[in-house]
Design a protein around this motif. Structure first.
Motif, PDB file in Angstrom:
ATOM      1  N   LEU A   1       0.560  -1.423   0.182  1.00 17.21           N
ATOM      2  CA  LEU A   1       0.350  -0.189  -0.005  1.00 17.21           C
ATOM      3  C   LEU A   1       0.724   1.074  -0.058  1.00 17.21           C
ATOM      4  O   LEU A   1       0.241   2.544  -0.399  1.00 17.21           O
ATOM      5  CB  LEU A   1      -0.785   0.722   2.005  1.00 17.21           C
TER       6      LEU A   1
ATOM      7  N   GLY B   1      -6.035   9.434   8.103  1.00 17.91           N
ATOM      8  CA  GLY B   1      -5.161   9.922   8.660  1.00 17.91           C
ATOM      9  C   GLY B   1      -4.142  10.780   8.386  1.00 17.91           C
ATOM     10  O   GLY B   1      -4.128  11.106   6.827  1.00 17.91           O
TER      11      GLY B   1
ATOM     12  N   GLY C   1     -10.045   6.294   3.468  1.00 12.80           N
ATOM     13  CA  GLY C   1      -8.619   6.452   2.453  1.00 12.80           C
ATOM     14  C   GLY C   1      -7.187   5.928   3.291  1.00 12.80           C
ATOM     15  O   GLY C   1      -6.654   6.038   2.904  1.00 12.80           O
TER      16      GLY C   1
HETATM   17  N1  LIG Z   1      -1.973   2.305  -2.224  1.00 13.75           N
HETATM   18  C1  LIG Z   1      -3.204   3.289  -1.119  1.00 13.75           C
HETATM   19  O1  LIG Z   1      -4.049   3.315  -1.664  1.00 13.75           O
HETATM   20  C2  LIG Z   1      -3.137   3.662  -0.517  1.00 13.75           C
HETATM   21  C3  LIG Z   1      -4.319   4.377   0.347  1.00 13.75           C
HETATM   22  C4  LIG Z   1      -3.736   5.201   1.709  1.00 13.75           C
HETATM   23  C5  LIG Z   1      -2.860   5.186   2.489  1.00 13.75           C
HETATM   24  N2  LIG Z   1      -1.596   4.565   1.304  1.00 13.75           N
HETATM   25  C6  LIG Z   1      -0.391   5.253   1.748  1.00 13.75           C
HETATM   26  O2  LIG Z   1       0.182   4.494   3.258  1.00 13.75           O
HETATM   27  C7  LIG Z   1       0.522   5.378   3.989  1.00 13.75           C
HETATM   28  C8  LIG Z   1      -0.097   6.195   5.224  1.00 13.75           C
HETATM   29  O3  LIG Z   1      -0.622   5.346   5.956  1.00 13.75           O
HETATM   30  P1  LIG Z   1      -0.073   5.272   7.546  1.00 13.75           P
HETATM   31  O4  LIG Z   1      -0.713   4.521   8.134  1.00 13.75           O
HETATM   32  O5  LIG Z   1       1.321   4.936   7.788  1.00 13.75           O
HETATM   33  O6  LIG Z   1      -0.778   6.464   8.620  1.00 13.75           O
HETATM   34  P2  LIG Z   1      -1.761   7.643   8.540  1.00 13.75           P
HETATM   35  O7  LIG Z   1      -2.037   7.694   7.088  1.00 13.75           O
HETATM   36  O8  LIG Z   1      -1.303   8.707   9.402  1.00 13.75           O
HETATM   37  O9  LIG Z   1      -2.940   6.902   8.979  1.00 13.75           O
HETATM   38  C9  LIG Z   1      -2.938   6.335  10.371  1.00 13.75           C
HETATM   39  C10 LIG Z   1      -3.154   7.671  11.789  1.00 13.75           C
HETATM   40  O10 LIG Z   1      -4.810   7.833  11.516  1.00 13.75           O
HETATM   41  C11 LIG Z   1      -4.293   8.215  13.015  1.00 13.75           C
HETATM   42  N3  LIG Z   1      -5.683   7.451  12.690  1.00 13.75           N
HETATM   43  C12 LIG Z   1      -6.792   8.565  12.765  1.00 13.75           C
HETATM   44  N4  LIG Z   1      -8.002   7.870  13.478  1.00 13.75           N
HETATM   45  C13 LIG Z   1      -7.482   6.486  13.435  1.00 13.75           C
HETATM   46  C14 LIG Z   1      -8.513   5.500  14.239  1.00 13.75           C
HETATM   47  N5  LIG Z   1      -9.312   5.394  14.948  1.00 13.75           N
HETATM   48  N6  LIG Z   1      -7.645   4.772  15.011  1.00 13.75           N
HETATM   49  C15 LIG Z   1      -6.085   4.130  14.274  1.00 13.75           C
HETATM   50  N7  LIG Z   1      -6.037   5.748  14.111  1.00 13.75           N
HETATM   51  C16 LIG Z   1      -6.377   7.014  13.658  1.00 13.75           C
HETATM   52  C17 LIG Z   1      -3.782   8.080  13.781  1.00 13.75           C
HETATM   53  O11 LIG Z   1      -2.510   8.439  13.810  1.00 13.75           O
HETATM   54  P3  LIG Z   1      -3.471   9.880  15.282  1.00 13.75           P
HETATM   55  O12 LIG Z   1      -3.087   8.236  16.336  1.00 13.75           O
HETATM   56  O13 LIG Z   1      -1.782  10.770  15.285  1.00 13.75           O
HETATM   57  O14 LIG Z   1      -4.334  10.562  15.367  1.00 13.75           O
HETATM   58  C18 LIG Z   1      -2.713   6.784  12.768  1.00 13.75           C
HETATM   59  O15 LIG Z   1      -1.715   7.071  13.451  1.00 13.75           O
HETATM   60  C19 LIG Z   1       1.512   6.132   3.042  1.00 13.75           C
HETATM   61  O16 LIG Z   1       2.138   5.691   2.284  1.00 13.75           O
HETATM   62  C20 LIG Z   1       0.405   6.587   1.957  1.00 13.75           C
HETATM   63  O17 LIG Z   1       0.729   6.621   0.441  1.00 13.75           O
HETATM   64  C21 LIG Z   1      -1.770   3.867   0.610  1.00 13.75           C
END
Ligand SMILES: NC(=O)c1ccc[n+]([C@@H]2O[C@H](COP(=O)([O-])OP(=O)(O)OC[C@H]3O[C@@H](n4cnc5c(N)ncnc54)[C@H](OP(=O)(O)O)[C@@H]3O)[C@@H](O)[C@H]2O)c1
Length: 137
Positions: A15, A50, A91
Protein backbone atom coordinates in the motif's frame (compact mmCIF):
# COMPACT_ATOMS: atom_id res chain seq x y z
CA UNK A 1 -24.83 6.03 5.08
CA UNK A 2 -22.75 5.56 1.95
CA UNK A 3 -19.25 4.74 3.20
CA UNK A 4 -16.68 3.55 0.69
CA UNK A 5 -13.01 2.85 0.14
CA UNK A 6 -10.97 3.29 -3.00
CA UNK A 7 -7.39 2.08 -2.81
CA UNK A 8 -4.62 0.59 -4.90
CA UNK A 9 -2.43 -2.33 -3.93
CA UNK A 10 0.57 -4.17 -5.33
CA UNK A 11 0.59 -7.87 -6.18
CA UNK A 12 1.09 -8.86 -2.51
CA UNK A 13 -1.00 -6.08 -0.96
CA UNK A 14 1.65 -3.32 -0.92
CA UNK A 15 0.00 0.00 0.00
CA UNK A 16 2.69 2.49 0.97
CA UNK A 17 6.41 3.25 1.15
CA UNK A 18 8.12 6.21 2.87
CA UNK A 19 4.84 8.09 3.20
CA UNK A 20 3.80 7.73 -0.45
CA UNK A 21 2.65 5.05 -2.84
CA UNK A 22 5.33 2.34 -3.35
CA UNK A 23 5.17 2.89 -7.14
CA UNK A 24 5.34 6.71 -6.78
CA UNK A 25 6.81 8.40 -9.84
CA UNK A 26 6.09 5.52 -12.21
CA UNK A 27 4.81 6.90 -15.49
CA UNK A 28 3.43 3.62 -16.82
CA UNK A 29 -0.13 4.03 -18.04
CA UNK A 30 -1.59 1.66 -15.46
CA UNK A 31 -0.30 3.79 -12.52
CA UNK A 32 -1.21 7.12 -14.09
CA UNK A 33 -4.73 5.88 -14.84
CA UNK A 34 -5.09 4.65 -11.27
CA UNK A 35 -4.37 8.11 -9.86
CA UNK A 36 -6.70 9.75 -12.41
CA UNK A 37 -9.45 7.31 -11.50
CA UNK A 38 -8.98 7.99 -7.78
CA UNK A 39 -9.49 11.72 -8.29
CA UNK A 40 -12.42 11.18 -10.66
CA UNK A 41 -14.30 8.83 -8.31
CA UNK A 42 -13.73 10.87 -5.14
CA UNK A 43 -14.59 14.22 -6.82
CA UNK A 44 -17.28 16.12 -4.90
CA UNK A 45 -17.22 13.68 -2.01
CA UNK A 46 -15.73 13.52 1.48
CA UNK A 47 -12.36 11.83 1.94
CA UNK A 48 -11.37 11.07 5.54
CA UNK A 49 -7.78 9.97 6.17
CA UNK A 50 -5.01 9.80 8.73
CA UNK A 51 -2.48 12.66 8.78
CA UNK A 52 0.22 10.97 6.67
CA UNK A 53 -2.21 10.03 3.92
CA UNK A 54 -3.60 13.58 3.84
CA UNK A 55 -0.02 14.92 3.59
CA UNK A 56 0.59 12.68 0.57
CA UNK A 57 -2.14 14.41 -1.51
CA UNK A 58 -1.17 17.20 -3.92
CA UNK A 59 -2.61 20.64 -3.13
CA UNK A 60 -5.06 20.54 -6.07
CA UNK A 61 -6.79 17.52 -4.49
CA UNK A 62 -8.36 19.85 -1.91
CA UNK A 63 -10.13 21.92 -4.58
CA UNK A 64 -12.87 19.54 -5.61
CA UNK A 65 -13.33 17.14 -2.66
CA UNK A 66 -13.65 17.64 1.09
CA UNK A 67 -10.49 16.19 2.65
CA UNK A 68 -10.71 15.74 6.41
CA UNK A 69 -7.83 14.67 8.65
CA UNK A 70 -9.03 12.22 11.27
CA UNK A 71 -7.19 11.37 14.48
CA UNK A 72 -7.18 8.35 16.76
CA UNK A 73 -8.79 10.55 19.42
CA UNK A 74 -11.87 11.05 17.19
CA UNK A 75 -14.91 8.86 17.71
CA UNK A 76 -15.54 7.11 14.34
CA UNK A 77 -19.32 7.32 14.60
CA UNK A 78 -19.13 11.05 15.43
CA UNK A 79 -16.87 11.59 12.41
CA UNK A 80 -19.16 9.68 10.05
CA UNK A 81 -22.35 11.27 11.37
CA UNK A 82 -20.98 14.72 10.45
CA UNK A 83 -21.29 13.67 6.79
CA UNK A 84 -24.51 11.64 6.90
CA UNK A 85 -25.84 13.23 3.68
CA UNK A 86 -22.59 12.78 1.74
CA UNK A 87 -20.68 9.92 0.16
CA UNK A 88 -17.69 9.33 2.47
CA UNK A 89 -14.49 7.64 1.28
CA UNK A 90 -12.30 6.26 4.07
CA UNK A 91 -8.83 6.88 2.65
CA UNK A 92 -6.61 4.99 5.15
CA UNK A 93 -3.93 4.33 6.20
CA UNK A 94 -4.07 0.89 7.82
CA UNK A 95 -4.73 2.03 11.40
CA UNK A 96 -7.74 3.95 10.07
CA UNK A 97 -9.08 1.00 8.06
CA UNK A 98 -8.61 -1.24 11.14
CA UNK A 99 -11.26 0.87 12.87
CA UNK A 100 -13.49 2.11 10.02
CA UNK A 101 -13.63 -1.08 7.89
CA UNK A 102 -16.74 -2.36 9.63
CA UNK A 103 -18.71 0.66 8.37
CA UNK A 104 -17.62 0.27 4.73
CA UNK A 105 -20.10 -1.16 2.24
CA UNK A 106 -18.16 -0.73 -0.99
CA UNK A 107 -14.47 -1.53 -1.59
CA UNK A 108 -12.86 -0.46 -4.86
CA UNK A 109 -9.41 -2.09 -4.97
CA UNK A 110 -7.15 -1.71 -7.97
CA UNK A 111 -4.50 -4.45 -7.97
CA UNK A 112 -1.50 -3.01 -9.78
CA UNK A 113 1.42 -4.94 -11.33
CA UNK A 114 3.89 -3.57 -8.69
CA UNK A 115 5.82 -6.34 -6.91
CA UNK A 116 8.50 -4.43 -4.96
CA UNK A 117 9.05 -3.28 -1.38
CA UNK A 118 6.59 -1.55 0.94
CA UNK A 119 6.24 -0.52 4.57
CA UNK A 120 2.44 -0.42 4.61
CA UNK A 121 0.21 -3.34 3.65
CA UNK A 122 -3.41 -4.14 2.82
CA UNK A 123 -5.12 -6.53 5.26
CA UNK A 124 -7.80 -8.69 3.56
CA UNK A 125 -9.55 -9.10 6.94
CA UNK A 126 -10.84 -5.51 6.48
CA UNK A 127 -13.22 -6.76 3.79
CA UNK A 128 -15.11 -8.89 6.31
CA UNK A 129 -14.74 -6.70 9.38
CA UNK A 130 -17.81 -6.59 11.57
CA UNK A 131 -19.55 -9.32 9.57
CA UNK A 132 -21.35 -12.26 11.12
CA UNK A 133 -19.55 -15.58 10.93
CA UNK A 134 -21.31 -18.89 10.54
CA UNK A 135 -19.13 -21.84 11.49
CA UNK A 136 -20.09 -25.04 9.68
CA UNK A 137 -18.99 -28.32 11.19
N1 LIG B 1 -2.19 2.50 -1.87
C1 LIG B 1 -3.22 3.19 -1.37
O1 LIG B 1 -4.33 3.18 -1.92
C2 LIG B 1 -3.02 3.98 -0.11
C3 LIG B 1 -4.11 4.56 0.54
C4 LIG B 1 -3.89 5.24 1.73
C5 LIG B 1 -2.61 5.36 2.25
N2 LIG B 1 -1.58 4.80 1.56
C6 LIG B 1 -0.22 4.90 2.07
O2 LIG B 1 -0.20 4.58 3.46
C7 LIG B 1 0.83 5.34 4.10
C8 LIG B 1 0.24 6.17 5.23
O3 LIG B 1 -0.47 5.36 6.10
P1 LIG B 1 -0.20 5.33 7.67
O4 LIG B 1 -1.13 4.35 8.27
O5 LIG B 1 1.26 5.16 7.90
O6 LIG B 1 -0.53 6.81 8.18
P2 LIG B 1 -1.87 7.70 8.26
O7 LIG B 1 -2.45 7.95 6.92
O8 LIG B 1 -1.47 8.90 9.04
O9 LIG B 1 -2.93 6.84 9.07
C9 LIG B 1 -2.67 6.35 10.39
C10 LIG B 1 -2.96 7.43 11.44
O10 LIG B 1 -4.32 7.81 11.39
C11 LIG B 1 -4.70 8.33 12.65
N3 LIG B 1 -6.04 7.82 12.99
C12 LIG B 1 -7.20 8.46 12.72
N4 LIG B 1 -8.26 7.80 13.20
C13 LIG B 1 -7.79 6.69 13.80
C14 LIG B 1 -8.41 5.64 14.51
N5 LIG B 1 -9.74 5.61 14.73
N6 LIG B 1 -7.62 4.66 15.01
C15 LIG B 1 -6.29 4.68 14.83
N7 LIG B 1 -5.64 5.69 14.19
C16 LIG B 1 -6.38 6.69 13.66
C17 LIG B 1 -3.60 7.92 13.65
O11 LIG B 1 -2.85 9.10 13.93
P3 LIG B 1 -2.93 9.82 15.39
O12 LIG B 1 -2.86 8.74 16.43
O13 LIG B 1 -1.74 10.73 15.36
O14 LIG B 1 -4.23 10.56 15.41
C18 LIG B 1 -2.77 6.93 12.85
O15 LIG B 1 -1.42 6.94 13.21
C19 LIG B 1 1.45 6.22 3.04
O16 LIG B 1 2.58 5.58 2.51
C20 LIG B 1 0.34 6.31 2.00
O17 LIG B 1 0.82 6.61 0.71
C21 LIG B 1 -1.76 4.11 0.41
Amino acid sequence: MDIRVICAIGQSGQLGLDGGMPWEGSEDRVYVEDVERFFEITRGHVLICGPKTVASFPDFAHNDRTIVTIRSSDDPEDVLSRFAERVVFVGGGPAVWDVYAKYVRHWDINRLPYDGEADTWFDPAWLLAGGRHTIRR
